[in-house]
Design a protein around this motif. Structure first.
Motif, PDB file in Angstrom:
ATOM      1  N   VAL A 310      16.200  44.895  55.597  1.00  0.00           N
ATOM      2  CA  VAL A 310      17.291  45.020  56.576  1.00  0.00           C
ATOM      3  C   VAL A 310      16.826  45.794  57.803  1.00  0.00           C
ATOM      4  CG1 VAL A 310      19.607  45.957  56.923  1.00  0.00           C
ATOM      5  CG2 VAL A 310      19.005  44.934  54.754  1.00  0.00           C
ATOM      6  N   LYS A 311      16.138  46.923  57.549  1.00  0.00           N
ATOM      7  CA  LYS A 311      15.712  47.768  58.660  1.00  0.00           C
ATOM      8  C   LYS A 311      14.710  47.037  59.561  1.00  0.00           C
ATOM      9  CE  LYS A 311      13.911  51.891  57.842  1.00  0.00           C
ATOM     10  NZ  LYS A 311      13.891  53.179  57.175  1.00  0.00           N
ATOM     11  N   LYS A 312      13.806  46.285  58.905  1.00  0.00           N
ATOM     12  CA  LYS A 312      12.811  45.537  59.699  1.00  0.00           C
ATOM     13  C   LYS A 312      13.495  44.453  60.520  1.00  0.00           C
ATOM     14  CE  LYS A 312       8.309  45.895  57.525  1.00  0.00           C
ATOM     15  NZ  LYS A 312       7.299  45.186  56.750  1.00  0.00           N
ATOM     16  N   ALA A 313      14.444  43.782  59.884  1.00  0.00           N
ATOM     17  CA  ALA A 313      15.161  42.709  60.591  1.00  0.00           C
ATOM     18  C   ALA A 313      15.937  43.278  61.775  1.00  0.00           C
ATOM     19  CB  ALA A 313      16.110  42.009  59.635  1.00  0.00           C
ATOM     20  N   LEU A 314      16.570  44.442  61.541  1.00  0.00           N
ATOM     21  CA  LEU A 314      17.327  45.076  62.632  1.00  0.00           C
ATOM     22  C   LEU A 314      16.399  45.543  63.757  1.00  0.00           C
ATOM     23  CD1 LEU A 314      19.985  47.152  60.664  1.00  0.00           C
ATOM     24  CD2 LEU A 314      20.457  45.328  62.278  1.00  0.00           C
ATOM     25  N   THR A 315      15.212  46.055  63.370  1.00  0.00           N
ATOM     26  CA  THR A 315      14.243  46.499  64.393  1.00  0.00           C
ATOM     27  C   THR A 315      13.765  45.294  65.207  1.00  0.00           C
ATOM     28  OG1 THR A 315      13.551  48.163  62.804  1.00  0.00           O
ATOM     29  CG2 THR A 315      12.198  47.939  64.753  1.00  0.00           C
ATOM     30  N   ALA A 316      13.531  44.171  64.498  1.00  0.00           N
ATOM     31  CA  ALA A 316      13.101  42.956  65.206  1.00  0.00           C
ATOM     32  C   ALA A 316      14.192  42.479  66.151  1.00  0.00           C
ATOM     33  CB  ALA A 316      12.770  41.866  64.187  1.00  0.00           C
ATOM     34  N   TYR A 317      15.458  42.584  65.697  1.00  0.00           N
ATOM     35  CA  TYR A 317      16.603  42.201  66.540  1.00  0.00           C
ATOM     36  C   TYR A 317      16.659  43.100  67.778  1.00  0.00           C
ATOM     37  CZ  TYR A 317      21.452  42.702  68.079  1.00  0.00           C
ATOM     38  OH  TYR A 317      22.575  42.839  68.843  1.00  0.00           O
ATOM     39  N   GLU A 318      16.444  44.397  67.559  1.00  0.00           N
ATOM     40  CA  GLU A 318      16.480  45.372  68.649  1.00  0.00           C
ATOM     41  C   GLU A 318      15.377  45.063  69.667  1.00  0.00           C
ATOM     42  OE1 GLU A 318      18.553  47.585  69.445  1.00  0.00           O
ATOM     43  OE2 GLU A 318      17.466  48.886  70.816  1.00  0.00           O
ATOM     44  N   ALA A 319      14.167  44.722  69.128  1.00  0.00           N
ATOM     45  CA  ALA A 319      13.035  44.417  70.019  1.00  0.00           C
ATOM     46  C   ALA A 319      13.332  43.189  70.868  1.00  0.00           C
ATOM     47  CB  ALA A 319      11.782  44.195  69.183  1.00  0.00           C
ATOM     48  N   LYS A 320      13.963  42.197  70.251  1.00  0.00           N
ATOM     49  CA  LYS A 320      14.274  40.969  70.983  1.00  0.00           C
ATOM     50  C   LYS A 320      15.414  41.216  71.980  1.00  0.00           C
ATOM     51  CE  LYS A 320      14.495  36.084  70.064  1.00  0.00           C
ATOM     52  NZ  LYS A 320      14.774  35.041  69.126  1.00  0.00           N
ATOM     53  N   ASN A 321      16.385  41.989  71.526  1.00  0.00           N
ATOM     54  CA  ASN A 321      17.550  42.301  72.349  1.00  0.00           C
ATOM     55  C   ASN A 321      17.145  43.067  73.608  1.00  0.00           C
ATOM     56  OD1 ASN A 321      20.256  42.220  72.777  1.00  0.00           O
ATOM     57  ND2 ASN A 321      20.683  44.124  71.706  1.00  0.00           N
ATOM     58  N   ASP A 409      24.264  48.934  56.711  1.00  0.00           N
ATOM     59  CA  ASP A 409      24.507  50.370  56.690  1.00  0.00           C
ATOM     60  C   ASP A 409      24.235  50.934  58.090  1.00  0.00           C
ATOM     61  OD1 ASP A 409      24.883  52.953  56.031  1.00  0.00           O
ATOM     62  OD2 ASP A 409      23.071  53.175  54.806  1.00  0.00           O
ATOM     63  N   PHE A 410      25.112  51.818  58.555  1.00  0.00           N
ATOM     64  CA  PHE A 410      24.926  52.367  59.900  1.00  0.00           C
ATOM     65  C   PHE A 410      23.620  53.142  60.017  1.00  0.00           C
ATOM     66  CE2 PHE A 410      25.349  55.657  63.139  1.00  0.00           C
ATOM     67  CZ  PHE A 410      25.684  54.887  64.230  1.00  0.00           C
ATOM     68  N   LYS A 411      23.218  53.790  58.905  1.00  0.00           N
ATOM     69  CA  LYS A 411      21.971  54.569  58.943  1.00  0.00           C
ATOM     70  C   LYS A 411      20.786  53.667  59.264  1.00  0.00           C
ATOM     71  CE  LYS A 411      23.451  58.248  55.929  1.00  0.00           C
ATOM     72  NZ  LYS A 411      23.603  58.668  54.569  1.00  0.00           N
ATOM     73  N   ASP A 412      20.759  52.468  58.621  1.00  0.00           N
ATOM     74  CA  ASP A 412      19.674  51.514  58.891  1.00  0.00           C
ATOM     75  C   ASP A 412      19.711  51.042  60.338  1.00  0.00           C
ATOM     76  OD1 ASP A 412      18.611  51.613  56.384  1.00  0.00           O
ATOM     77  OD2 ASP A 412      19.842  49.965  55.613  1.00  0.00           O
ATOM     78  N   TYR A 413      20.933  50.801  60.798  1.00  0.00           N
ATOM     79  CA  TYR A 413      21.126  50.337  62.166  1.00  0.00           C
ATOM     80  C   TYR A 413      20.613  51.401  63.151  1.00  0.00           C
ATOM     81  CZ  TYR A 413      23.848  48.914  66.299  1.00  0.00           C
ATOM     82  OH  TYR A 413      24.237  48.545  67.550  1.00  0.00           O
ATOM     83  N   TYR A 414      20.987  52.669  62.902  1.00  0.00           N
ATOM     84  CA  TYR A 414      20.567  53.777  63.757  1.00  0.00           C
ATOM     85  C   TYR A 414      19.033  53.916  63.724  1.00  0.00           C
ATOM     86  CZ  TYR A 414      19.999  58.520  65.526  1.00  0.00           C
ATOM     87  OH  TYR A 414      19.597  59.598  66.251  1.00  0.00           O
ATOM     88  N   ARG A 415      18.474  53.865  62.483  1.00  0.00           N
ATOM     89  CA  ARG A 415      17.026  54.076  62.352  1.00  0.00           C
ATOM     90  C   ARG A 415      16.238  52.938  62.994  1.00  0.00           C
ATOM     91  NH1 ARG A 415      18.009  56.143  56.458  1.00  0.00           N
ATOM     92  NH2 ARG A 415      18.321  58.354  56.899  1.00  0.00           N
ATOM     93  N   SER A 416      16.787  51.723  62.962  1.00  0.00           N
ATOM     94  CA  SER A 416      16.083  50.604  63.613  1.00  0.00           C
ATOM     95  C   SER A 416      15.971  50.861  65.119  1.00  0.00           C
ATOM     96  CB  SER A 416      16.813  49.291  63.347  1.00  0.00           C
ATOM     97  OG  SER A 416      18.042  49.272  64.044  1.00  0.00           O
ATOM     98  N   LYS A 417      17.056  51.386  65.680  1.00  0.00           N
ATOM     99  CA  LYS A 417      17.035  51.687  67.121  1.00  0.00           C
ATOM    100  C   LYS A 417      16.071  52.833  67.410  1.00  0.00           C
ATOM    101  CE  LYS A 417      21.421  49.796  68.495  1.00  0.00           C
ATOM    102  NZ  LYS A 417      20.834  48.768  69.318  1.00  0.00           N
ATOM    103  N   ALA A 421      12.593  52.564  69.746  1.00  0.00           N
ATOM    104  CA  ALA A 421      12.416  53.448  70.908  1.00  0.00           C
ATOM    105  C   ALA A 421      11.188  54.341  70.716  1.00  0.00           C
ATOM    106  CB  ALA A 421      13.668  54.290  71.112  1.00  0.00           C
ATOM    107  N   MET A 422      10.981  54.790  69.480  1.00  0.00           N
ATOM    108  CA  MET A 422       9.802  55.626  69.189  1.00  0.00           C
ATOM    109  C   MET A 422       8.507  54.856  69.437  1.00  0.00           C
ATOM    110  SD  MET A 422      10.044  58.794  68.292  1.00  0.00           S
ATOM    111  CE  MET A 422       8.654  59.236  67.276  1.00  0.00           C
ATOM    112  N   TRP A 423       8.490  53.595  69.011  1.00  0.00           N
ATOM    113  CA  TRP A 423       7.313  52.752  69.223  1.00  0.00           C
ATOM    114  C   TRP A 423       6.963  52.665  70.709  1.00  0.00           C
ATOM    115  CZ3 TRP A 423       3.228  50.721  67.127  1.00  0.00           C
ATOM    116  CH2 TRP A 423       3.185  50.534  65.758  1.00  0.00           C
TER     117      TRP A 423
END
Lengths: 572, 110
Positions: A310-321, A409-417, A421-423
Motif C-alpha cells: 500500500v505504501k509503495k503504491a501510494l508513494t508511486a501515486y504521489e510521484a506521478k501526481n 490507513d492515514f499513516k501510510d498515506y502520510y508516510r508515502s508523502k 518529499a524526502m527522496w
C-alpha cells in the motif's frame, strides 16, 4: 456625422477599457470605495504626481554636477532611454500575455456590441497604461532636472516630452509584435502549463545569470565603474534608431531626428496592428477551448501496481501526481536542484573567487564544523525552495474525497508523502554533499582520509530534511486548501516554514564561509593556539550536535503523524 | 550613498502604497479577506490606519536616508539625534497602529 461616429467609437473604447480594468481587479483612483470623496481623490492624485515630478527633478538637478565629471549628459540620457525601452518591453511582454491571451474574457467580449478592432485597442490600452505613466513621470522629471542644470535648450525639452511617450509605446509595440508572432508560430506555447514552465525557466535563468555576470564583469563598485557601464549601455543605444535620432534632435538640434523617431514609432505600431489583425483572434480563440490529454490504462500497468504494498503504491501515486503539472516541476523539483547555482556560482567566478585563497589540501581542525554547516545549508535550501511537502495535501484538490473513501490507513498515506518529499529533497541536499565530497577527494581539495567529514555533513543534512519536511507536512495537513482555481496558484506559494528554512540556510551559508576563513587563520603556523584541544572540542560538539539532531528528528517524525491525523486532511 | 538611494526608492514606494489605499480604498487581498468580517466603520478605520502608517514610515525612511547623505557629504555632523527622531516616530506609529487595529475588530456601525 463622421465626427460623431469617431467620438462614439472613442467613448466605446473608453468604456471597454474601464470594464477590462474592473475585470482585472485593478482599483480605480476615485472609485466609490475611496476613503475620501472621489473628486478629492482625483485632485490629490494629480497633485501627488506633480509633487513627485518636482521632487525627482530636484534630485536630478542636485545630482547633475556630481555626475558630470564621470559621464556626459548625452550618454546618460541615451542610456536611461535605453533602459526605459527595455523596461517597457519586458513589462509589456508580461502584460500582453496576460491581457491578450490568458485573461479568459474574449468569449464574454465577443458577443458584446464592440468591433474586433475596438476590443484589441482597449486591451492594448489597458496593458500600456502603466508603462506610459511610469515613463512619463520618471523621464520627464529626471531629464528636465538634469537638462535645466546643464543649461540645455528647447529642443532638449521637446525631445524629452516626446521620448517619454514614444519609448514605452515602441516597447509595447515590439513586445506585442513578438508575442503575437510567437503565439501564432509555436502552437505548443498556447498551453498555459507550458507557458508557466517557460516563464519559470526564464526567471531561473535570469536569476542565475545576474550573479554570474555581476561577478564576471564587476569592476570594484566605484563611481567610474558604474558610469562606464552606463556609457556601454549608451553605445548600445546607438543601434536603436528611434533613440539615436531623438538624441540627435535633443543635443544637435537636427529637426529631422524628431520626425524620424516619430515615424519609426508609428511604423512599428502600424506593423503591430497589422500583425494583430492577421493573427490575434484565431490564436486567442483557439486557447479558449483546451482540455487535458487522456491516456488509456493498460492491464499490465495495473497488475504491476497490485503487487506493490500500500505504501509503495501510494508513494508511486504521489510521484506521478507531483509530476502532472509543469509548475510543480519548476517549484517542486527544479528549484530543489538549482539552489547551488544561486549560492555557489558567485563564489567561483570573477573578483569574488574566494576558493583561490584556500591552501590545498584543506585539512583544518574546524573541518567537522564546516561539514556541519554545509549539511545544514544544503538541507535548509533544498527543503526551503521546495513546495512538494508544503502543498502535499492541498495538491490533492477534489481528489481528496475519492481518497477518503479508499480503505487506506492515514499513516501510510502520510508516510508515502513524507517518503517522496524526502527522496526529492535528499537528492537536492544529501546527494550534493556526497558528490561534493567525492569531487573534493578526487581533486585533492581534501585528503581521502578526511573525506568522512562529508559523510557527517550528509547525515546532518538527512536528519534536518526529515525535521523540515515533517513540519511542512503537518503545517499543510492542518490548513489544507482543497478548492483552488489553478494548480499554478498553489504551486507558487511558499509557507512561512519554507521562508524560515531559506533564511536559516542563508545564515548557515555565511557561517560556513566564516568557518572556512577561520580555518585559514588557524592553519597559519605562527598562530599560538592549542590546536589539538580545539580539534577535540570541535569533535565533541559535532558528535553532540548529531545526537541531538537525531533525537529531535525521531521525536518530530513520531509526533507529526499523530498531529496530522487530527487535522482536516485526515481520512474520515 | 547607493544604500541611501535604495532606501529613498523604498520610502517613495511605501508612500505610494499608502496614497493608493486612500485613493482607491483597497488594501491587499489578504487584508481585504481579514476585514471582510469587520463593520463598515472598522474596515474604514483599518484602511486609514494602514494608509497612515505607510505614509509615515515612508516619510521617515526618506528623512533618514537624506540625513545619511548629508552626513556623507560632510554637510551635517553628529547626526545621532537626527537619526533617532525618525526611528522614534516609526516606533510610536507602529504602537499606535497595533492599538487601534485591535480596536477596529470591535467597532460597530451606528
Amino acid at each position: 456625422m463622421s465626427k460623431q461616429k469617431t467620438t462614439g467609437e472613442f467613448s466605446k473604447v473608453g468604456k471597454l477599457i474601464f470594464v477590462l480594468e474592473k475585470c482585472n481587479g485593478k482599483a480605480a483612483i476615485g472609485s466609490s470605495e475611496a476613503l475620501i470623496s472621489p473628486k478629492a481623490a482625483k485632485i490629490l492624485a494629480a497633485v501627488s504626481v506633480i509633487l513627485l515630478n518636482v521632487i525627482l527633478a530636484g534630485i536630478a538637478f542636485l545630482l547633475e554636477p556630481v555626475m558630470a565629471p564621470y559621464i556626459a549628459l548625452r550618454d546618460l540620457t541615451n542610456s536611461l532611454m535605453m533602459l526605459m525601452l527595455l523596461f517597457s518591453l519586458l513589462l509589456s511582454v508580461k502584460n500582453i500575455v496576460s491581457v491578450l491571451y490568458t485573461s479568459d474574457d474574449l468569449s464574454a467580449l465577443m458577443p458584446m456590441p464592440f468591433s474586433a478592432g475596438q476590443i484589441v485597442v482597449a486591451k492594448l490600452a489597458v496593458s500600456i497604461k502603466f508603462p506610459v505613466i511610469f515613463s512619463f513621470v520618471i523621464m520627464n522629471a529626471t531629464f528636465l532636472g538634469l537638462g535645466i542644470r546643464a543649461g540645455m535648450g528647447a529642443a532638449y525639452v521637446i525631445g524629452t516630452v516626446f521620448s517619454s511617450i514614444l519609448i514605452p509605446v515602441t516597447g509595447m509595440a515590439i513586445a506585442t509584435l513578438l508575442m503575437v508572432v510567437i503565439f501564432k508560430i509555436f502552437g505548443f506555447i498556447r498551453n498555459r502549463d507550458v507557458m508557466v514552465l517557460i516563464s519559470g525557466i526564464l526567471t531561473l535563468l535570469l536569476t542565475v545569470a545576474y550573479p554570474v555576470f555581476s561577478n564576471l564583469f564587476g569592476r570594484g563598485g566605484s563611481a567610474h565603474a558604474a558610469m562606464s557601464v552606463l556609457s556601454a549601455i549608451s553605445d548600445i543605444s546607438d543601434s536603436f534608431v528611434n533613440i539615436s535620432f531623438m538624441s540627435r534632435f535633443m543635443f544637435d538640434g537636427h529637426i529631422a531626428g524628431l520626425f524620424i523617431s516619430i515615424a519609426v514609432t508609428l511604423a512599428v505600431v502600424t506593423l503591430m496592428m497589422f500583425v494583430v489583425k492577421l493573427f490575434y483572434f484565431s490564436t486567442a480563440l483557439s486557447m479558449q477551448n483546451t482540455g487535458a490529454g487522456k491516456k488509456a490504462v493498460s492491464k499490465s500497468a495495473l497488475a504491476n501496481r497490485k503487487q506493490a504494498g500500500v505504501k509503495k503504491a501510494l508513494t508511486a501515486y504521489e510521484a506521478k501526481n507531483a509530476r502532472r503539472n509543469p509548475s510543480y516541476m519548476i517549484y517542486g523539483f527544479a528549484m530543489t536542484f538549482m539552489w547551488p547555482l544561486f549560492f555557489g556560482l558567485p563564489f567561483f567566478f570573477g573578483n569574488n573567487a574566494i576558493f583561490s585563497e584556500i591552501k590545498l589540501p584543506f585539512h583544518s581542525a574546524v573541518a567537522p564544523l564546516a561539514a556541519l554547516f554545509l549539511g545544514l545549508t544544503a538541507s535548509c535550501c533544498a527543503c526551503g525552495f521546495n513546495i512538494l511537502a508544503g502543498t502535499a495535501f492541498s495538491r490533492e484538490g477534489n481528489a481528496i474525497h475519492a481518497l477518503r473513501t479508499m480503505p487506506v490507513d492515514f499513516k501510510d498515506y502520510y508516510r508515502s508523502k513524507r517518503n517522496f518529499a524526502m527522496w526529492i529533497c535528499s537528492l537536492g541536499s544529501v546527494a550534493y554533499v556526497l558528490i561534493l565530497g567525492v569531487v573534493c577527494a578526487v581533486t585533492g581539495v581534501v585528503s581521502v582520509g578526511s573525506s568522512w567529514f562529508f559523510l557527517y555533513g550528509a547525515c546532518i543534512s538527512f536528519l534536518c530534511n526529515s525535521i523540515i519536511i515533517n513540519c511542512l507536512l503537518v503545517h499543510n495537513a492542518k490548513r489544507p486548501v482543497f478548492h483552488w482555481d489553478s494548480e499554478t496558484e498553489i504551486s507558487r506559494k511558499l509557507c512561512w516554514i519554507n521562508i524560515v528554512a531559506i533564511i536559516v540556510g542563508f545564515v548557515m551559508y555565511f557561517v560556513l564561509f566564516s568557518v572556512i576563513f577561520m580555518s585559514l587563520f588557524l592553519d597559519k603556523p605562527d598562530v599560538a593556539l592549542n590546536k589539538d584541544k580545539i580539534t577535540a572540542i570541535i569533535l565533541i560538539v559535532s558528535v553532540l550536535f548529531v545526537i541531538i539532531l537525531l533525537a529531535i528528528a525521531v521525536a518530530v517524525d513520531r509526533c507529526s503523524v499523530r498531529r496530522a491525523e487530527k487535522s482536516p486532511a485526515e481520512f474520515e | 550613498m547607493f544604500f541611501s538611494i535604495v532606501m529613498i526608492a523604498l520610502g517613495i514606494y511605501t508612500i505610494f502604497y499608502g496614497a493608493k489605499i486612500i485613493f482607491t480604498g483597497k488594501v491587499s487581498k489578504k487584508e481585504e479577506a481579514k476585514i471582510s468580517a469587520y463593520s463598515q466603520k472598522g474596515a474604514r478605520t483599518y484602511k486609514l490606519l494602514n494608509a497612515g502608517l505607510s505614509i509615515v514610515v515612508g516619510l521617515c525612511i526618506i528623512a533618514q536616508s537624506i540625513i545619511n547623505i548629508l552626513e556623507t557629504q560632510g554637510i551635517l555632523s553628529d547626526t545621532f539625534i537626527y537619526l533617532m527622531i525618525p526611528w522614534v516616530i516609526i516606533l510610536i506609529a507602529i504602537v499606535v497602529y497595533f492599538i487601534v487595529a485591535a480596536q477596529c475588530k470591535n467597532m460597530k456601525d451606528q
